[in-house]
Design an enzyme around this catalytic site. Structure first.
Site, PDB file in Angstrom:
ATOM      1  N   GLU A 131      18.985  -2.994  59.435  1.00 23.27           N
ATOM      2  CA  GLU A 131      18.557  -3.266  60.809  1.00 23.27           C
ATOM      3  C   GLU A 131      18.902  -2.141  61.767  1.00 23.27           C
ATOM      4  O   GLU A 131      18.113  -1.754  62.601  1.00 23.27           O
ATOM      5  CB  GLU A 131      19.179  -4.573  61.294  1.00 23.27           C
ATOM      6  CG  GLU A 131      18.338  -5.326  62.328  1.00 23.27           C
ATOM      7  CD  GLU A 131      18.517  -4.875  63.766  1.00 23.27           C
ATOM      8  OE1 GLU A 131      17.617  -5.114  64.582  1.00 23.27           O
ATOM      9  OE2 GLU A 131      19.554  -4.277  64.102  1.00 23.27           O
ATOM     10  N   ASP A 132      20.137  -1.603  61.631  1.00 25.25           N
ATOM     11  CA  ASP A 132      20.522  -0.529  62.546  1.00 25.25           C
ATOM     12  C   ASP A 132      21.312   0.513  61.771  1.00 25.25           C
ATOM     13  O   ASP A 132      21.945   0.202  60.744  1.00 25.25           O
ATOM     14  CB  ASP A 132      21.359  -1.099  63.701  1.00 25.25           C
ATOM     15  CG  ASP A 132      21.457  -0.115  64.872  1.00 25.25           C
ATOM     16  OD1 ASP A 132      20.692   0.870  64.900  1.00 25.25           O
ATOM     17  OD2 ASP A 132      22.302  -0.340  65.754  1.00 25.25           O
ATOM     18  N   HIS A 166      24.810  -6.624  62.858  1.00 27.64           N
ATOM     19  CA  HIS A 166      23.533  -6.386  63.556  1.00 27.64           C
ATOM     20  C   HIS A 166      23.553  -4.932  64.053  1.00 27.64           C
ATOM     21  O   HIS A 166      23.415  -4.038  63.234  1.00 27.64           O
ATOM     22  CB  HIS A 166      23.399  -7.439  64.675  1.00 27.64           C
ATOM     23  CG  HIS A 166      21.998  -7.680  65.143  1.00 27.64           C
ATOM     24  ND1 HIS A 166      21.600  -8.862  65.718  1.00 27.64           N
ATOM     25  CD2 HIS A 166      20.913  -6.886  65.145  1.00 27.64           C
ATOM     26  CE1 HIS A 166      20.301  -8.782  66.039  1.00 27.64           C
ATOM     27  NE2 HIS A 166      19.873  -7.591  65.700  1.00 27.64           N
ATOM     28  N   ILE A 186      24.989  -1.214  65.380  1.00 26.57           N
ATOM     29  CA  ILE A 186      26.148  -0.382  65.001  1.00 26.57           C
ATOM     30  C   ILE A 186      26.216   0.832  65.917  1.00 26.57           C
ATOM     31  O   ILE A 186      25.182   1.348  66.354  1.00 26.57           O
ATOM     32  CB  ILE A 186      26.053   0.034  63.506  1.00 26.57           C
ATOM     33  CG1 ILE A 186      27.320   0.761  63.036  1.00 26.57           C
ATOM     34  CG2 ILE A 186      24.826   0.877  63.235  1.00 26.57           C
ATOM     35  CD1 ILE A 186      27.391   0.913  61.514  1.00 26.57           C
ATOM     36  N   ASN A 232      23.163  -8.228  70.316  1.00 27.33           N
ATOM     37  CA  ASN A 232      22.235  -7.505  69.458  1.00 27.33           C
ATOM     38  C   ASN A 232      22.778  -6.131  69.081  1.00 27.33           C
ATOM     39  O   ASN A 232      23.020  -5.852  67.914  1.00 27.33           O
ATOM     40  CB  ASN A 232      20.866  -7.385  70.140  1.00 27.33           C
ATOM     41  CG  ASN A 232      19.810  -6.786  69.247  1.00 27.33           C
ATOM     42  OD1 ASN A 232      19.976  -5.691  68.731  1.00 27.33           O
ATOM     43  ND2 ASN A 232      18.725  -7.519  69.019  1.00 27.33           N
ATOM     44  N   ASP A 233      22.976  -5.263  70.073  1.00 25.00           N
ATOM     45  CA  ASP A 233      23.338  -3.881  69.758  1.00 25.00           C
ATOM     46  C   ASP A 233      24.362  -3.382  70.771  1.00 25.00           C
ATOM     47  O   ASP A 233      24.511  -3.947  71.860  1.00 25.00           O
ATOM     48  CB  ASP A 233      22.073  -3.010  69.809  1.00 25.00           C
ATOM     49  CG  ASP A 233      22.320  -1.602  69.271  1.00 25.00           C
ATOM     50  OD1 ASP A 233      23.245  -1.421  68.453  1.00 25.00           O
ATOM     51  OD2 ASP A 233      21.593  -0.676  69.688  1.00 25.00           O
ATOM     52  N   ASN A 240      17.500  -5.291  73.642  1.00 21.05           N
ATOM     53  CA  ASN A 240      17.711  -5.102  72.210  1.00 21.05           C
ATOM     54  C   ASN A 240      18.518  -3.839  71.963  1.00 21.05           C
ATOM     55  O   ASN A 240      19.671  -3.764  72.365  1.00 21.05           O
ATOM     56  CB  ASN A 240      16.323  -5.089  71.547  1.00 21.05           C
ATOM     57  CG  ASN A 240      16.367  -5.312  70.069  1.00 21.05           C
ATOM     58  OD1 ASN A 240      16.991  -4.552  69.346  1.00 21.05           O
ATOM     59  ND2 ASN A 240      15.702  -6.351  69.601  1.00 21.05           N
ATOM     60  N   ASP A 281      12.674  -1.345  68.953  1.00 19.04           N
ATOM     61  CA  ASP A 281      13.882  -2.075  68.560  1.00 19.04           C
ATOM     62  C   ASP A 281      15.113  -1.183  68.796  1.00 19.04           C
ATOM     63  O   ASP A 281      15.500  -0.977  69.930  1.00 19.04           O
ATOM     64  CB  ASP A 281      13.693  -2.516  67.087  1.00 19.04           C
ATOM     65  CG  ASP A 281      14.601  -3.646  66.674  1.00 19.04           C
ATOM     66  OD1 ASP A 281      15.754  -3.656  67.124  1.00 19.04           O
ATOM     67  OD2 ASP A 281      14.190  -4.507  65.865  1.00 19.04           O
TER      68      ASP A 281
END
Ligand SMILES: *[C@@H]1O[C@H](CO)[C@@H](O)[C@H](O)[C@H]1NC(C)=O
Length: 371
Positions: free
Chosen positions: A52-53, A121, A123, A176-177, A232, A277
């Site tokens: 995802e990240d 999620h 990073i 989220n981030d 996000n 994203d």
């Protein structure tokens, strides 16, 4: 009595019609995308349940979150994770040793950390250029507990991540981030306000602008920006003077100036016309790369049932004095979802493009063009 039932019935129809309007595929369906790669692209061995990240060091080490799960995740998404026993993990991909593929890093827990409920999620990385003992800050949706930021120290000798600390607080909702500005100081996005799954469905259906951006100063949280719809990915410029926040549901992005007291002033709001994203800043600091969901209805279907493919797109956003130079935005990659579904992040190192996904593969591209 009957009058009351009629009113409830009418209210239900109105809510249904609003939801139908908001989720209509019409606008998306009119646009036709064409597949294009910057050169030869292939899946990286080792990743099957998302990337995802990710963040990349100056030396080309990519730290990647995998096995995403979040409170209120659709049943098909949760089933995919549990049926495959896909544990929340952090992988390492070394641009200098591509044959090793993506390797799962061993997590060394502290008494504050339970790997069984770890669901990473976003990073963010603080590089230790002297010893390579980088600090990693990872957003985790802890199953059965509130969200937290987990801090790890990377041990380059043993390839382990040693848990250092957990940061949690009432100001964190569904996160989220994050973007770390210095040790234990970071900005973090609350993509959803409501933790209750039923209220979060209403929050989404009515597209409420109740997301926020929160700052942690090492001891406590303060809310920096409120009133955003599903904020996000978040990233800092290399000089740490600007902050970039993606708002995929409104196809837009916001740019902020960071003041000496860490408060934020909006300096740019731009339409990207895609669901961008996570973000990554180039090493030189002259551009942002973002993984995007060009067809929102398709990514929603993919998240409801990961076997449904969703297109992937990577954008390069050149920067000028901290702002995005909108005239110069280019698309570096587009795939209908076969090679990689639901691209959520992208980074460039030595003119290679690394692309991560919400719950699918990790892809690396050799480029024939300058990325
Ligand atoms: C950090 O934030 C907390 C919570 O807002 C506040 O009480 C504290 O004074 C801040 N500390 C510093 C050093 O600014």
């Amino acid at each position: 009595m009957i009058g009351g039932a009629v009113k409830v019935g009418i209210a239900a129809i109105i809510v249904y019609k609003i939801a139908e309007f908001l989720l209509r595929p019409g606008a998306d369906a009119d646009v036709h995308f064409k597949k294009h790669y910057p050169g030869e692209c292939r899946q990286v061995k080792g990743i099957d349940f998302g990337s995802e990240d990710l963040e990349v060091t100056k030396d080309g080490l990519a730290f990647i979150t995998s096995g995403l799960w979040f409170p209120g995740a659709p049943k098909g998404f949760t089933d995919m994770i549990t049926n495959n026993n896909a544990k929340g993990s952090i992988f390492l991909y070394d641009f200098n040793k591509p044959d090793l593929g993506a390797r799962k890093l061993k997590l060394i827990p502290s008494k504050h950390f339970d790997p069984e409920i770890f669901h990473p999620h976003g990073i963010s990385l603080l590089e230790d250029e002297a010893n390579g003992e980088h600090l990693l800050y990872v957003v985790s949706h802890r199953k059965g507990k509130d969200d937290a930021v987990e801090k790890f120290r990377y041990s380059p000798k043993t390839n382990e991540l040693i848990h250092v600390n957990s940061f949690a607080g009432d100001e964190l909702h569904i996160t989220n981030d994050l973007a770390v500005i210095s040790e234990d100081k970071f900005y973090i996005t609350n993509m959803m306000y409501f933790k209750n799954p039923y209220l979060s469905i209403i929050e989404n259906l009515l597209a409420l602008h109740v997301g926020s951006l929160v700052f942690f100063n090492g001891t406590g949280f303060t809310t920096a920006i409120t009133g955003m719809r599903g904020p996000n990915g978040v990233s800092l410029s290399r000089d740490r003077k600007n902050l970039y926040v993606n708002l995929p549901f409104t196809g837009s992005m916001k740019v902020f100036d960071i003041k000496a007291d860490y408060s934020l002033t909006e300096i740019q709001s731009l339409l990207l016309y895609t669901g961008a994203d996570n973000l990554h800043v180039s090493q030189s600091g002259d551009a942002l790369y973002t993984g995007a969901h060009p067809v929102l209805s398709k990514i929603m279907e993919h998240i409801s049932d990961p076997s449904q493919k969703a297109p992937s797109s990577v954008l390069k956003l050149p920067l000028n004095n901290g702002k995005v130079d909108t005239e110069k935005i280019t698309e570096l990659f587009y795939d209908h979802g076969e090679l990689i579904s639901g691209s959520s992040v992208a980074a460039v190192h030595n003119n290679q493009l690394l692309i991560g996904s919400v719950i699918h593969k990790l892809v690396i591209c050799d480029a024939n063009i300058k990325l």
